[in-house]
Design a protein around this motif. Structure first.
Motif, PDB file in Angstrom:
ATOM      1  N   PHE A  30       0.920  -1.414   0.110  1.00  0.00           N
ATOM      2  CA  PHE A  30       0.232  -0.054   0.328  1.00  0.00           C
ATOM      3  C   PHE A  30       1.049   1.243  -0.153  1.00  0.00           C
ATOM      4  CE2 PHE A  30      -2.106  -3.414   1.928  1.00  0.00           C
ATOM      5  CZ  PHE A  30      -3.266  -3.177   1.098  1.00  0.00           C
ATOM      6  N   ALA A  31      -0.002   1.930  -0.773  1.00  0.00           N
ATOM      7  CA  ALA A  31       0.962   3.547  -0.881  1.00  0.00           C
ATOM      8  C   ALA A  31       0.807   4.220   0.573  1.00  0.00           C
ATOM      9  CB  ALA A  31       0.789   4.350  -2.257  1.00  0.00           C
ATOM     10  N   LEU A  32       1.729   4.868   0.972  1.00  0.00           N
ATOM     11  CA  LEU A  32       1.219   6.148   2.336  1.00  0.00           C
ATOM     12  C   LEU A  32       1.859   7.346   1.791  1.00  0.00           C
ATOM     13  CD1 LEU A  32       0.476   6.397   4.881  1.00  0.00           C
ATOM     14  CD2 LEU A  32       2.701   5.316   5.921  1.00  0.00           C
ATOM     15  N   ALA A  33       0.858   8.381   0.752  1.00  0.00           N
ATOM     16  CA  ALA A  33       1.642   9.549   0.380  1.00  0.00           C
ATOM     17  C   ALA A  33       0.156  10.398   0.699  1.00  0.00           C
ATOM     18  CB  ALA A  33       1.891   8.967  -1.194  1.00  0.00           C
ATOM     19  N   PRO A  34       0.063  10.886   1.607  1.00  0.00           N
ATOM     20  CA  PRO A  34      -1.239  11.839   1.342  1.00  0.00           C
ATOM     21  C   PRO A  34      -0.724  13.300   1.310  1.00  0.00           C
ATOM     22  CG  PRO A  34      -0.125  11.418   3.868  1.00  0.00           C
ATOM     23  CD  PRO A  34       0.275  10.848   2.745  1.00  0.00           C
ATOM     24  N   GLU A  35      -1.539  13.867   0.264  1.00  0.00           N
ATOM     25  CA  GLU A  35      -0.871  15.108  -0.436  1.00  0.00           C
ATOM     26  C   GLU A  35      -1.629  16.175   0.105  1.00  0.00           C
ATOM     27  OE1 GLU A  35       0.813  15.464  -2.967  1.00  0.00           O
ATOM     28  OE2 GLU A  35       1.470  14.051  -3.650  1.00  0.00           O
ATOM     29  N   ARG A  36      -1.223  17.974   0.809  1.00  0.00           N
ATOM     30  CA  ARG A  36      -1.591  18.539   1.444  1.00  0.00           C
ATOM     31  C   ARG A  36      -3.456  19.120   0.048  1.00  0.00           C
ATOM     32  NH1 ARG A  36      -1.878  24.675   1.818  1.00  0.00           N
ATOM     33  NH2 ARG A  36      -1.916  25.065   3.808  1.00  0.00           N
ATOM     34  N   PRO A  37      -4.848  18.866   1.302  1.00  0.00           N
ATOM     35  CA  PRO A  37      -4.904  19.485  -0.360  1.00  0.00           C
ATOM     36  C   PRO A  37      -5.131  21.012  -0.834  1.00  0.00           C
ATOM     37  CG  PRO A  37      -6.021  19.704   1.873  1.00  0.00           C
ATOM     38  CD  PRO A  37      -4.434  19.098   2.237  1.00  0.00           C
ATOM     39  N   GLN A  38      -4.623  22.090  -0.526  1.00  0.00           N
ATOM     40  CA  GLN A  38      -4.302  23.078  -1.756  1.00  0.00           C
ATOM     41  C   GLN A  38      -2.920  23.687  -1.611  1.00  0.00           C
ATOM     42  OE1 GLN A  38      -6.561  26.250  -0.238  1.00  0.00           O
ATOM     43  NE2 GLN A  38      -8.303  25.388  -1.165  1.00  0.00           N
ATOM     44  N   ARG A  39      -1.973  24.083  -2.349  1.00  0.00           N
ATOM     45  CA  ARG A  39      -0.300  24.170  -2.882  1.00  0.00           C
ATOM     46  C   ARG A  39      -0.578  25.833  -2.500  1.00  0.00           C
ATOM     47  NH1 ARG A  39       3.653  20.831  -4.512  1.00  0.00           N
ATOM     48  NH2 ARG A  39       5.347  23.151  -5.057  1.00  0.00           N
ATOM     49  N   ALA A  40       0.241  26.564  -2.065  1.00  0.00           N
ATOM     50  CA  ALA A  40       0.100  27.842  -1.506  1.00  0.00           C
ATOM     51  C   ALA A  40       1.834  28.007  -1.634  1.00  0.00           C
ATOM     52  CB  ALA A  40       0.346  28.481   0.269  1.00  0.00           C
ATOM     53  N   GLN A  41       1.954  29.781  -2.411  1.00  0.00           N
ATOM     54  CA  GLN A  41       3.017  29.810  -2.714  1.00  0.00           C
ATOM     55  C   GLN A  41       3.904  31.095  -1.655  1.00  0.00           C
ATOM     56  OE1 GLN A  41       5.002  29.663  -5.754  1.00  0.00           O
ATOM     57  NE2 GLN A  41       3.248  28.493  -6.426  1.00  0.00           N
ATOM     58  N   PRO A  42       5.702  30.272  -1.217  1.00  0.00           N
ATOM     59  CA  PRO A  42       5.848  31.695  -0.263  1.00  0.00           C
ATOM     60  C   PRO A  42       5.912  32.749  -0.111  1.00  0.00           C
ATOM     61  CG  PRO A  42       7.293  30.538  -2.268  1.00  0.00           C
ATOM     62  CD  PRO A  42       5.800  29.901  -2.426  1.00  0.00           C
ATOM     63  N   PRO A  43       5.889  33.466   0.735  1.00  0.00           N
ATOM     64  CA  PRO A  43       5.709  35.038   0.341  1.00  0.00           C
ATOM     65  C   PRO A  43       7.378  35.102   0.624  1.00  0.00           C
ATOM     66  CG  PRO A  43       5.608  34.322   2.991  1.00  0.00           C
ATOM     67  CD  PRO A  43       5.184  33.065   1.903  1.00  0.00           C
ATOM     68  N   ARG A  44       7.620  36.825   0.223  1.00  0.00           N
ATOM     69  CA  ARG A  44       9.247  37.137   0.053  1.00  0.00           C
ATOM     70  C   ARG A  44       9.748  36.909   1.445  1.00  0.00           C
ATOM     71  NH1 ARG A  44      10.607  42.766  -2.292  1.00  0.00           N
ATOM     72  NH2 ARG A  44      12.796  43.029  -1.347  1.00  0.00           N
ATOM     73  N   GLY A  45      10.793  36.884   1.638  1.00  0.00           N
ATOM     74  CA  GLY A  45      11.683  36.577   2.448  1.00  0.00           C
ATOM     75  C   GLY A  45      11.167  35.068   3.223  1.00  0.00           C
ATOM     76  N   ALA A  46      10.714  34.084   2.804  1.00  0.00           N
ATOM     77  CA  ALA A  46       9.688  33.371   3.897  1.00  0.00           C
ATOM     78  C   ALA A  46      11.777  32.069   4.067  1.00  0.00           C
ATOM     79  CB  ALA A  46       9.072  32.264   3.048  1.00  0.00           C
ATOM     80  N   PRO A  47      11.865  31.462   5.563  1.00  0.00           N
ATOM     81  CA  PRO A  47      12.398  30.726   5.679  1.00  0.00           C
ATOM     82  C   PRO A  47      13.430  29.526   4.207  1.00  0.00           C
ATOM     83  CG  PRO A  47      11.296  30.117   7.367  1.00  0.00           C
ATOM     84  CD  PRO A  47      10.355  31.333   5.983  1.00  0.00           C
ATOM     85  N   VAL A  48      14.217  28.980   4.282  1.00  0.00           N
ATOM     86  CA  VAL A  48      14.441  27.689   4.304  1.00  0.00           C
ATOM     87  C   VAL A  48      14.698  26.884   5.132  1.00  0.00           C
ATOM     88  CG1 VAL A  48      16.417  26.680   2.917  1.00  0.00           C
ATOM     89  CG2 VAL A  48      16.020  28.598   2.135  1.00  0.00           C
ATOM     90  N   LEU A  49      14.181  26.338   5.084  1.00  0.00           N
ATOM     91  CA  LEU A  49      13.924  24.523   6.045  1.00  0.00           C
ATOM     92  C   LEU A  49      14.603  23.654   5.383  1.00  0.00           C
ATOM     93  CD1 LEU A  49      12.053  23.370   8.476  1.00  0.00           C
ATOM     94  CD2 LEU A  49      10.519  22.851   7.150  1.00  0.00           C
TER      95      LEU A  49
END
Length: 220
Positions: A30-49
Motif C-alpha cells: 500500500f502507498a502512504l503518500a497523503p497530499e496537502r489539499p491546496q498548494r500555496a506560494q511562499p511569501p517574500r523573505g520566507a525561511p529555508v527549512l
C-alpha cells in the motif's frame, strides 16, 4: 555398519518429511503518500527549512501494517505491508506537505548546498489501526531548531511537540481500509504539524528571514 547407518538415518528422514509448509499468498503493498489539499506560494523573505532524516520508533522499522488489539498488544501483518519502510514514506510526505504549505522558500534535505534557516527533526512514533476504537492513528515527535544567523554558534530550540492525527475506521474493515485510514490519519498529523509550526514561528511577510518572530511572541 551399512545396516546401522540406515537405521540411524531413518528417523532423520522421517522428521524432514513432516516439516510444515506455508501456503503461498501474494503480498499486498500500500502507498502512504497523503497530499496537502491546496498548494500555496511562499511569501517574500520566507525561511529555508532543512528536514533531517526521519527516525522510526522501535517497532516501526518494518513494512508490515500494524494493528492495536483490545488487549493493548500490537500485531503486524505478514501479507499486507507498505510499499517502503514507513519512516521513508512519511519523510517524503512531510517534505511535500511543507513545500505545498507555502510557509518556506525551500524545503531541503541533508547534503543540500542551500543554507537553512530552520531545521526540523522528527520521529515517527505511531502508525497503526485500532479496529476496536474505530480509528487509524498516526503521530510524529517534532523538534524545530533555528540555525545561528551568521558565523559559528549552536542552533536554538524553538519548539518541541507531538503532532498526531486520527481517521475513522470500521471495526471489521479489510486491510485496504485499514491502510487508507492510517494514510488519512497521517494527513491529519501533518496538518497538525503545520499548524503548530505556524504558531511557534509566524513569518513576517514584509521582512527578511532574519526578522522571524521568536517562539511564542507575535510579530510587531
Amino acid at each position: 555398519m551399512i545396516r546401522r547407518r540406515a537405521v540411524l538415518l531413518t528417523p532423520l528422514l522421517a522428521g524432514c518429511s513432516v516439516l510444515p509448509e506455508r501456503p503461498y499468498r501474494e503480498t499486498q503493498r500500500f502507498a502512504l503518500a497523503p497530499e496537502r489539499p491546496q498548494r500555496a506560494q511562499p511569501p517574500r523573505g520566507a525561511p529555508v527549512l532543512l528536514i533531517r532524516s526521519l527516525r522510526a520508533a522501535p517497532g516501526l522499522e518494518g513494512r508490515g501494517l500494524r494493528s492495536l488489539g483490545t488487549d493493548g498488544r500490537i500485531t503486524t501483518t505478514y501479507w499486507q505491508e507498505w510499499a517502503a519502510p514507513p519512516a521513508e514514506l512519511v519523510e517524503e510526505a512531510l517534505r511535500r506537505w511543507l513545500i505545498a504549505s507555502g510557509r518556506f522558500a525551500a524545503v531541503t534535505q541533508p547534503g543540500s548546498r542551500l543554507r537553512a534557516d530552520l531545521v526540523l527533526e522528527a520521529e515517527l512514533i505511531r502508525l497503526e489501526a485500532s479496529p476496536a476504537a474505530g480509528q487509524g492513528r498516526a503521530a510524529l515527535s517534532v523538534l524545530l531548531l533555528a540555525e545561528p544567523g551568521s558565523g559559528p554558534g549552536e542552533a536554538r530550540i524553538l519548539g518541541q511537540f507531538v503532532a498526531d492525527g486520527v481517521a475513522p475506521l470500521p471495526g471489521d474493515a479489510p486491510p485496504e481500509a485499514a491502510a487508507s485510514a492510517m494514510a488519512a490519519a497521517l494527513a491529519a498529523a501533518l496538518a497538525d504539524l503545520e499548524a503548530r509550526l505556524v504558531r511557534i514561528l509566524p513569518v513576517r511577510r514584509e521582512g527578511p528571514v532574519s526578522r522571524l518572530a521568536p517562539a511564542g511572541r507575535p510579530p510587531r
